[in-house]
Design a protein around this motif. Structure first.
Motif, PDB file in Angstrom:
ATOM      1  N   LEU A  54       0.904  -1.301   0.073  1.00  0.00           N
ATOM      2  CA  LEU A  54      -0.081   0.072   0.073  1.00  0.00           C
ATOM      3  C   LEU A  54       0.917   1.192   0.022  1.00  0.00           C
ATOM      4  O   LEU A  54       0.769   2.075  -0.814  1.00  0.00           O
ATOM      5  CB  LEU A  54      -0.902  -0.156   1.339  1.00  0.00           C
ATOM      6  CG  LEU A  54      -1.950   1.070   1.234  1.00  0.00           C
ATOM      7  CD1 LEU A  54      -2.847   1.305   0.059  1.00  0.00           C
ATOM      8  CD2 LEU A  54      -2.882   1.137   2.524  1.00  0.00           C
ATOM      9  N   PRO A  55       2.022   1.260   0.636  1.00  0.00           N
ATOM     10  CA  PRO A  55       2.706   2.614   0.695  1.00  0.00           C
ATOM     11  C   PRO A  55       3.320   2.903  -0.668  1.00  0.00           C
ATOM     12  O   PRO A  55       3.589   3.944  -0.963  1.00  0.00           O
ATOM     13  CB  PRO A  55       3.856   2.340   1.730  1.00  0.00           C
ATOM     14  CG  PRO A  55       3.012   1.576   2.748  1.00  0.00           C
ATOM     15  CD  PRO A  55       2.238   0.491   1.960  1.00  0.00           C
ATOM     16  N   PHE A  92      -6.617  10.786   8.550  1.00  0.00           N
ATOM     17  CA  PHE A  92      -5.567  11.362   9.714  1.00  0.00           C
ATOM     18  C   PHE A  92      -4.163  10.850   9.747  1.00  0.00           C
ATOM     19  O   PHE A  92      -3.172  11.489   9.701  1.00  0.00           O
ATOM     20  CB  PHE A  92      -6.299  11.414  11.209  1.00  0.00           C
ATOM     21  CG  PHE A  92      -7.361  12.335  11.302  1.00  0.00           C
ATOM     22  CD1 PHE A  92      -7.221  13.811  11.240  1.00  0.00           C
ATOM     23  CD2 PHE A  92      -8.746  12.165  11.263  1.00  0.00           C
ATOM     24  CE1 PHE A  92      -8.048  14.822  11.369  1.00  0.00           C
ATOM     25  CE2 PHE A  92      -9.740  12.999  11.577  1.00  0.00           C
ATOM     26  CZ  PHE A  92      -9.608  14.359  11.563  1.00  0.00           C
ATOM     27  N   LEU A  93      -4.419   9.401   9.924  1.00  0.00           N
ATOM     28  CA  LEU A  93      -3.067   8.707  10.386  1.00  0.00           C
ATOM     29  C   LEU A  93      -2.629   7.668   9.262  1.00  0.00           C
ATOM     30  O   LEU A  93      -1.660   7.617   8.767  1.00  0.00           O
ATOM     31  CB  LEU A  93      -3.075   8.105  11.607  1.00  0.00           C
ATOM     32  CG  LEU A  93      -3.274   9.124  12.520  1.00  0.00           C
ATOM     33  CD1 LEU A  93      -3.455   8.403  14.125  1.00  0.00           C
ATOM     34  CD2 LEU A  93      -2.356  10.114  12.728  1.00  0.00           C
ATOM     35  N   ASP A  94      -3.815   7.044   8.638  1.00  0.00           N
ATOM     36  CA  ASP A  94      -3.626   5.734   7.723  1.00  0.00           C
ATOM     37  C   ASP A  94      -4.620   6.008   6.721  1.00  0.00           C
ATOM     38  O   ASP A  94      -5.692   6.172   6.880  1.00  0.00           O
ATOM     39  CB  ASP A  94      -3.718   4.671   8.300  1.00  0.00           C
ATOM     40  CG  ASP A  94      -2.771   4.369   9.625  1.00  0.00           C
ATOM     41  OD1 ASP A  94      -1.646   4.300   9.366  1.00  0.00           O
ATOM     42  OD2 ASP A  94      -3.319   4.157  10.773  1.00  0.00           O
ATOM     43  N   PHE A  95      -4.085   5.709   5.488  1.00  0.00           N
ATOM     44  CA  PHE A  95      -5.149   5.792   4.305  1.00  0.00           C
ATOM     45  C   PHE A  95      -6.215   4.930   4.565  1.00  0.00           C
ATOM     46  O   PHE A  95      -7.261   5.098   4.155  1.00  0.00           O
ATOM     47  CB  PHE A  95      -4.250   5.335   2.985  1.00  0.00           C
ATOM     48  CG  PHE A  95      -5.051   5.643   1.782  1.00  0.00           C
ATOM     49  CD1 PHE A  95      -5.058   6.706   1.178  1.00  0.00           C
ATOM     50  CD2 PHE A  95      -5.800   4.461   1.320  1.00  0.00           C
ATOM     51  CE1 PHE A  95      -6.041   6.654  -0.118  1.00  0.00           C
ATOM     52  CE2 PHE A  95      -6.678   4.387   0.320  1.00  0.00           C
ATOM     53  CZ  PHE A  95      -6.922   5.509  -0.405  1.00  0.00           C
ATOM     54  N   GLY A 123      -7.963  -3.625   4.893  1.00  0.00           N
ATOM     55  CA  GLY A 123      -6.662  -3.977   5.256  1.00  0.00           C
ATOM     56  C   GLY A 123      -5.950  -3.693   3.763  1.00  0.00           C
ATOM     57  O   GLY A 123      -6.288  -3.396   2.817  1.00  0.00           O
ATOM     58  N   ASP A 124      -4.691  -3.633   4.012  1.00  0.00           N
ATOM     59  CA  ASP A 124      -3.582  -3.307   3.048  1.00  0.00           C
ATOM     60  C   ASP A 124      -3.774  -4.081   1.958  1.00  0.00           C
ATOM     61  O   ASP A 124      -4.049  -3.908   0.575  1.00  0.00           O
ATOM     62  CB  ASP A 124      -2.180  -3.378   3.358  1.00  0.00           C
ATOM     63  CG  ASP A 124      -1.768  -2.143   4.167  1.00  0.00           C
ATOM     64  OD1 ASP A 124      -2.722  -1.602   4.642  1.00  0.00           O
ATOM     65  OD2 ASP A 124      -0.541  -2.103   4.245  1.00  0.00           O
ATOM     66  N   SER A 149      -7.670  -3.833  -4.985  1.00  0.00           N
ATOM     67  CA  SER A 149      -8.444  -2.821  -5.599  1.00  0.00           C
ATOM     68  C   SER A 149      -7.598  -1.947  -6.513  1.00  0.00           C
ATOM     69  O   SER A 149      -8.348  -1.544  -7.607  1.00  0.00           O
ATOM     70  CB  SER A 149      -9.195  -2.258  -4.594  1.00  0.00           C
ATOM     71  OG  SER A 149     -10.544  -3.184  -4.193  1.00  0.00           O
ATOM     72  N   PHE A 150      -6.526  -1.326  -6.144  1.00  0.00           N
ATOM     73  CA  PHE A 150      -5.705  -0.487  -6.872  1.00  0.00           C
ATOM     74  C   PHE A 150      -5.132  -1.237  -8.062  1.00  0.00           C
ATOM     75  O   PHE A 150      -5.226  -0.559  -9.279  1.00  0.00           O
ATOM     76  CB  PHE A 150      -4.543  -0.075  -5.991  1.00  0.00           C
ATOM     77  CG  PHE A 150      -4.788   0.916  -5.043  1.00  0.00           C
ATOM     78  CD1 PHE A 150      -5.802   1.694  -5.226  1.00  0.00           C
ATOM     79  CD2 PHE A 150      -3.781   1.257  -3.961  1.00  0.00           C
ATOM     80  CE1 PHE A 150      -5.869   2.811  -4.228  1.00  0.00           C
ATOM     81  CE2 PHE A 150      -3.978   2.110  -3.193  1.00  0.00           C
ATOM     82  CZ  PHE A 150      -5.005   2.947  -3.095  1.00  0.00           C
TER      83      PHE A 150
END
Length: 432
Positions: free
Chosen positions: A8-9, A81-84, A96-97, A103-104
């Protein structure tokens, strides 16, 4: 298709660099084309929520009530705010990642040569994730405006517009009538269109009539009444009495809650919800960064108020909190906001301004914010007891406010989402 990111990152970093040239690109043709290629559609009722302020609160209350009623609920809410992962929730849990990465990859495979902005790409990915999650109901928060927002490629069964005020004027126009027309773009012919703004723009009413939407107006089709202990909802065919007030603080939350109950009235045949589920859903709802009062002393309030309408609501809520000797403000803002209007709405409460820069090319400079704060304090008779200080980022500004505030004082962190997120990150790291 070679060398696609696997985490994900990595995906987010690639999308940020790829789409830096097209931050906001109005128009739905590209998103519609990719959506069609993906065969993206929902097999459950969809509730879409737009508005200048109150969108997040309305989505959170609706999700909370429907979860208590035992339904499988999907939610798309933003920004994070903190996590996508905060942007996509299924049954109250963040996606979840691995699900997001899949999906990406699905969007990338269908995109072909069609360019998509970061927001368009991530919206399609989250819609894909939710559409495949076997939901009973999907709740989708609109980002900017409505008519041309990427979320609007989905047809909503119930559309809610919470409030219409001046914000994002570069894209939406500079009057409530112009902005009201953009928000009304999420309405659909023959479907319920709920507006909880007590004074809806005529453009919104006219657009609903022009397309044949079933318009529900506050005060005409649904309303609320109440005393200090409880409140009542009255709709076209349904009344709900002796309700608890929402746990989300602020006078404006009752308008949002009434819109939620109007939506549930519209959907009462597909998604019946009992009185106890409504009560517990409203009492147990949580939403970070919306007049969020943190436990402990001094009092710390987090609020993403970034336009005059939201700042006025924050000011009213602060006024209802009781006495605090001094109020420290941690404040950072985007350059394209009505900064003067926001600061003016808060001026009566703030004694010490801790203004900061933000990690965005669109951010206003801290020196500019400080100059505005100095001007405001100059007009006060007790200005010698007041202060303005400049910091590089929200974490530094917050640390300074914390070091100076007495235990009976309060610290208000407001402005951009990035201001609140910066303090959330700092607090989280100080706890570990």
């Amino acid at each position: 298709m070679q060398n696609l990111p696997t985490t994900l990152p990595e995906w987010l970093a690639m999308l940020e660099t790829r789409h830096s040239e097209t931050q906001i690109n109005m128009g739905l043709e590209r998103v519609q084309a990719v959506k069609a290629r993906m065969g993206l559609q929902f097999s459950c009722p969809v509730v879409m929520v737009a508005g200048t302020n109150g969108k997040g609160s309305t989505c959170a209350m609706l999700e909370s009530v429907l979860l208590r009623a035992g339904y499988k609920v999907g939610l798309y809410i933003k920004p994070h705010f903190l996590d996508f992962n905060e942007r996509a929730r299924v049954n109250g849990a963040m996606a979840g990642d691995a699900e997001l990465v899949a999906s990406f990859a699905a969007v990338e495979a269908a995109r072909g040569a069609t360019p998509l902005t970061y927001f368009e790409f991530t919206t399609l990915a989250i819609l894909h994730l939710l559409a495949g999650a076997g939901l009973d109901v999907a709740i989708l928060e609109v980002g900017l405006g409505g008519r041309l927002d990427a979320v609007n490629v989905i047809d909503a069964d119930v559309a809610i517009v919470t409030s219409v005020d001046i914000d994002h004027t570069d894209y939406l126009g500079s009057t409530r009538e112009a902005i009201g027309f953009e928000k009304a773009g999420i309405f659909r012919p023959g479907k319920a269109a709920i507006c909880s703004d007590p004074v809806p723009p005529q453009s919104l009413i006219d657009h609903a009539a022009a397309i044949g939407a079933d318009l529900w107006l506050m005060g005409r089709d649904f309303n609320y009444s109440g005393d200090k202990q409880q409140w009542n909802y009255g709709g076209r065919a349904q009344r709900r009495n002796s309700l608890a007030y929402p746990s989300l603080r602020g006078a404006n939350q009752i308008l949002n809650a009434a819109a939620v109950l109007a939506a549930l009235e519209v959907l009462r045949l597909e998604l019946p919800v009992g009185a106890q589920e409504v009560r517990s859903g409203l009492v147990l709802v949580e939403l970070p960064g919306r007049f969020q009062v943190l436990p402990g002393r001094p009092s710390v309030i987090l609020d993403v108020a970034h336009n005059p309408h939201a700042a006025a609501a924050l000011s009213q809520n602060l006024g209802n909190m009781g006495f605090h000797p001094y109020t420290y403000a941690v404040f950072g803002s985007m350059q394209d906001k009505d900064i003067d209007g926001v600061m003016a709405a808060m001026g009566e409460h703030v004694d010490h301004w801790c203004v900061c820069g933000l990690a965005s090319a669109r951010a206003a400079g801290a020196a500019e914010l400080a100059a505005k704060a100095q001007l405001m304090l100059a007009g006060r008779s007790d200005s010698d007891e007041r202060s303005v200080a400049i910091f590089a980022d929200p974490a530094e500004a917050y640390a300074n406010a914390l070091s100076r505030a007495g235990e009976n004082d309060r610290i208000v962190v407001f402005g951009s989402f990035l201001t609140v997120a910066g303090v959330m990150v700092a607090r989280k790291s100080s706890l570990h």
